[in-house]
Enzyme design. Structure first.
Site, PDB file in Angstrom:
ATOM      1  N   TRP A 354       0.832  -1.211   0.000  1.00 46.97           N
ATOM      2  CA  TRP A 354       0.000   0.000   0.000  1.00 46.97           C
ATOM      3  C   TRP A 354       0.865   1.259   0.000  1.00 46.97           C
ATOM      4  CZ3 TRP A 354      -1.779   2.687   4.965  1.00 46.97           C
ATOM      5  CH2 TRP A 354      -0.853   2.500   5.987  1.00 46.97           C
ATOM      6  N   ASP A 355       2.143   1.073   0.286  1.00 46.86           N
ATOM      7  CA  ASP A 355       3.090   2.196   0.301  1.00 46.86           C
ATOM      8  C   ASP A 355       2.934   3.046  -0.961  1.00 46.86           C
ATOM      9  OD1 ASP A 355       3.905   0.061   1.959  1.00 46.86           O
ATOM     10  OD2 ASP A 355       5.984   0.681   1.942  1.00 46.86           O
ATOM     11  N   GLU A 496       0.503  -2.652  12.680  1.00 47.43           N
ATOM     12  CA  GLU A 496       0.535  -4.113  12.503  1.00 47.43           C
ATOM     13  C   GLU A 496       0.791  -4.874  13.803  1.00 47.43           C
ATOM     14  OE1 GLU A 496       3.642  -4.086   9.545  1.00 47.43           O
ATOM     15  OE2 GLU A 496       2.198  -4.289   7.926  1.00 47.43           O
ATOM     16  N   LYS A 608       2.729   0.513  16.188  1.00 46.14           N
ATOM     17  CA  LYS A 608       3.915   0.482  15.339  1.00 46.14           C
ATOM     18  C   LYS A 608       4.063   1.771  14.539  1.00 46.14           C
ATOM     19  CE  LYS A 608       6.038  -2.167  11.625  1.00 46.14           C
ATOM     20  NZ  LYS A 608       5.899  -3.287  10.707  1.00 46.14           N
ATOM     21  N   GLN A 609       2.954   2.253  13.992  1.00 49.06           N
ATOM     22  CA  GLN A 609       3.046   3.384  13.051  1.00 49.06           C
ATOM     23  C   GLN A 609       1.730   4.151  13.039  1.00 49.06           C
ATOM     24  OE1 GLN A 609       3.378   0.013  10.218  1.00 49.06           O
ATOM     25  NE2 GLN A 609       2.697   1.529   8.707  1.00 49.06           N
TER      26      GLN A 609
END
Ligand code: IFM
Length: 803
Positions: A354-355, A496, A608-609
């Protein structure tokens, strides 16, 4: 200034990092920034976009083609190599101790070494100076580029110059003994030369699909010399012995062509084409090839380069980020997209995540819409793979691959990470549960349409992709009869570390958007191609009315009425609220995986992000500044930034809420990631090093969409500048709906200049002042800088990003 990335001195510890940092490429080939004398142990790689292979039951990954630049130079039989050279300090110490090692005391000393990248012309340079046993100073300089004009071509010019007359030998050719993570991918290596013995070639076949790959090399040696052909099992080289006079450089040029049978061409044709291409290149000569390459790059920069006044470091980092995106941009093919590690190697299986849609697409939309179209057409071409995946899990429609390769089938395994303690594979749910990928794809398709106004993507399959993604979510979603709403259960969001959660706010919001996009895209299809529209509906078990119903009644977690916080997923707040340093203190191994079934973060609120904060960025118009601030302040200290996709989003939302200085360190962390090499290298025992195109795109986003504050919804371009204190101004070109603009944002003034070639006027708004900019017009708009809200994002427990 600010166009050259340079490193002096040689540090064996930084070989892998420099391989990423000094990469060259042209969207078809990526060549790592290694040195001529390097081999597989130094991770030399020539990655061919879209060419994958699988050996046995190992992971499918990109093919590393034979290294056509392999070159060793010897002075009086001693190698002039940074790897073999004796460090002068070391030599002294060894001399005293009377030791000596395999390198031999006669090894030349490395007295100076520099590696550099000229971003403007996309040329890699190196210069190494050796002092030989007989006291001569011998300099090796080289310059190389992946031709931006001839996608199959890499050209390198090497010069050897000595302070004394002497004899040296060059062994140069094609090395088929390449670095592989899950290889070897090439078998049946055959070497050859053309009839005249001038063009060397190495042909091999991929193991899985038997695709031929040929690397051909034509050399041009200025100064003659005695040639000898060396053919070994995995390589073909020429050995050239030469004499050089003091102070007179001896030059040789290598024209290397890499061809494959990806399009179905048989080996014979691939061989012929590569030899011909190397020969033609030699006829054209180095200077002409370099000139056409540099001209092409000049044009790339005309539509993308930005200048930042007042911040040299940011300026270079931004240019470098754009350079990294340009060298991997598929500007010739809609069959490939950009892998998460670009063309820097085989990490992450060379897969597209998806980046691309969420982090790289904005750069291309604003600067090279034709590349953006290719990126999205790749999703059209891989729709069948996405349908296969949905069917495999028992769903309808298209469930895009979490890790997509050339067919769209998912390369992501069910056991993607190994436990560092036992070495055993861990069950991860990236593949099964990051369902947001299908919504991200639909989002990207609509972004392209909204930006460019070009319906062709929708009509060429984009509307179908969006529709199939909507069908997938309709089959995946759950209608909660008690609450009379649709919910999305059992998913993994961007964070994630928390797998299989219910109603992840980001995922639900993206699904809602996907449903909207599908309905709107299908309406456009209906009006332009009613037959296709009817055919798609005829084969669908779901109707537009059902999709509309799901859209209208889909639950999206909302800001709390009191504190404005949005819960990341159902029951997130019940998890342990530990600080990041405390969590890190619990780790038993530096590479321990923090998430999954029983990772240390799983039972905590550490993410995580960027997750909720990413949603606030994407749908910024839907949320009040106070909500953005509250969620930024809550989630940032709980965010590990364990992914390179995270920091830029915090920079963007900080700028959006009037706190650019608070966002600046996140921006710099993103923009310098491939310059410093400071990123996670391992997850469990999995090596994840390489370049970071998503962060490169994120840096661009933070500068243009964050600090310059540009937003374009396909209708009106809005500017809400929030420049960091150090920046006096930022100036950049953008392409909006096919029109070209140069925008300069300085403190207190925005200048917009429209190209005279634009066909219509564009509506702009600068901090709510509305104006239209006609073709050829330049307008100056004074604006009042918003007061700084920096303090309001302050957190008691910073995540490690320094302010
Ligand atoms: O897509 C990302 C993901 O969000 C975090 N892990 C790495 C992937 C590839 O960059």
């Amino acid at each position: 200034m600010s166009w050259i990335v340079r490193e002096s001195g040689f540090d064996p510890e930084r070989i892998a990092h420099h391989g990423n940092k000094f990469m060259i490429g042209n969207g078809v080939l990526g060549y790592r920034g290694t040195l001529e004398e390097f081999g597989k142990s130094e991770l030399t790689a020539t990655i061919v976009a879209g060419l994958y292979d699988k050996v046995g039951d190992k992971w499918r990954e990109p093919v590393n083609a034979p290294n056509g630049l392999a070159t060793a130079v010897f002075w009086d039989g001693a190698p002039l190599s940074v790897l073999k050279a004796v460090d002068p300090a070391d030599a002294g110490a060894r001399g005293k101790a009377g030791e000596g090692d395999a390198r031999g005391d006669a090894s030349p000393e490395l007295v100076a070494h520099e590696q550099a990248l000229d971003l403007r012309r996309a040329v890699h340079r190196r210069r190494s100076v050796f002092r030989t046993a007989d006291g001569a100073e011998v300099a090796i300089t080289s310059e190389r580029f992946c031709s931006a004009v001839r996608p199959e071509l890499i050209v390198s010019r090497i010069a050897v110059e000595s302070s004394r007359e002497g004899e040296f030998t060059i062994v140069t050719g094609i090395d088929g003994d390449v670095w592989d993570i899950n290889g070897p991918h090439l078998e049946r290596i055959e070497s050859g030369t053309d009839a005249a013995g001038e063009v060397l070639s190495l042909t091999a076949w991929t193991q899985e699909l038997g695709i031929p790959v040929t690397v051909a090399e034509a050399a041009e040696v200025r100064g003659g010399g005695e040639h000898q052909l060396l053919r070994e099992d995995l390589s073909v080289r020429r050995r050239i012995q030469m004499r050089c006079r003091a102070g007179e450089p001896v030059e040789f040029v290598k024209y290397v062509a890499v061809w494959t049978g990806q399009d179905g061409a048989p080996a014979r044709d691939v061989r012929t084409a590569s030899a011909q291409s190397a020969r033609e290149a030699r006829q054209l000569g180095y200077d002409r090839l370099l000139q056409e390459h540099a001209d092409r790059w000049e044009r790339k920069w005309e539509t993308s380069d930005m200048t930042v006044e007042g911040d040299e470091e940011a300026q270079l980092a931004l240019r470098y980020s754009m350079y990294q995106l340009h060298i991997i941009a598929p500007d010739r093919s809609e069959r490939v997209s950009i892998p998460a590690r670009g063309l820097s190697g085989q990490v992450y299986k060379g897969a597209v995540f998806w980046d691309t849609e969420m982090f790289m697409l904005p750069f291309f939309l604003h600067t090279a819409p034709e590349v953006a179209r290719n990126l999205m057409m790749y999703r059209v071409h891989t729709l069948d793979g996405a349908k296969r995946k949905a069917a495999e899990y028992g769903y309808d429609g298209a469930f895009y691959a979490w890790e997509s390769q050339e067919t769209g089938d998912d390369a992501c395994t069910l056991f993607n990470v190994n436990d560092v303690f036992t070495g055993r594979p861990m069950r991860t749910y990236f593949r099964d549960k990051q369902v947001h990928i299908s919504a991200d794809v639909a989002y990207g398709i609509w972004q392209y349409y909204a930006f460019t106004g070009d319906e062709s993507l929708l009509l060429d399959g984009g509307a179908e992709v969006a529709w199939e993604c909507a069908k997938f979510f309709y089959s995946y979603g759950y209608f909660n009869p008690r609450k009379q709403r649709y919910e999305i259960l059992d998913v993994t969001g961007p964070d994630e570390y928390h797998e299989r959660v219910n109603n992840n706010a980001f995922t639900n919001r993206m699904v809602k958007e996907c449903l909207r996009v599908a309905l709107d895209a299908m309406e456009i299809l209906r009006s332009r191609n009613p037959e296709r529209y009817e055919a798609l509906l005829a084969e669908s078990a779901v109707s537009p009315e059902q999709i509309r119903d799901m859209h209208d009644r889909l639950y999206v977690p909302q800001p709390d009425a009191k504190d404005g916080l949005i819960e990341q997923f159902d029951r997130y707040y019940t998890l342990e609220d530990v600080s990041l340093p405390d969590l890190k203190g619990r780790m038993l191994h530096p590479h321990e995986y923090l998430g999954g079934g029983n990772g240390p973060a799983t039972t905590t609120q550490i993410l995580k992000q960027a997750d909720v904060v990413l949603m606030l960025h994407l749908f910024k118009g839907d949320y009040a500044p106070s909500v953005k601030q509250a969620n930024w302040a809550y989630y940032e200290p709980r965010t590990e930034h364990g992914s390179s996709l995270s920091a830029c989003i915090y920079a963007l939302v900080a700028a959006d809420t009037g706190s650019p200085d608070w966002g600046y360190p996140y921006f710099m962390r993103t923009a310098t990631i491939d310059l410093t090499g400071e990123s996670k290298q391992y997850v469990g025992d999995l090596y994840i090093g390489g370049t970071h195109p998503a962060a490169n795109g994120g840096a661009w986003m933070a500068a243009i969409q964050g600090f310059a504050g540009l937003r374009y919804d396909g209708n009106q371009a809005e500017l809400r500048p929030a420049l960091p204190s150090a920046w006096q101004a930022i100036e950049f070109p953008v392409c909006l709906r096919g029109g070209s603009y140069r925008i300069r944002v300085s403190r207190g003034e925005v200048v917009i200049k429209a190209s005279g070639e634009n066909s219509t006027a564009m509506r702009f708004s600068v901090r709510d002042q509305e104006l239209a900019v006609a073709p050829g017009q330049e307008v100056r708009v004074p604006y009042e800088a918003a007061g700084s809200l920096d303090g309001q994002l302050g957190s008691a427990r910073p995540s490690g990003v320094k302010h």
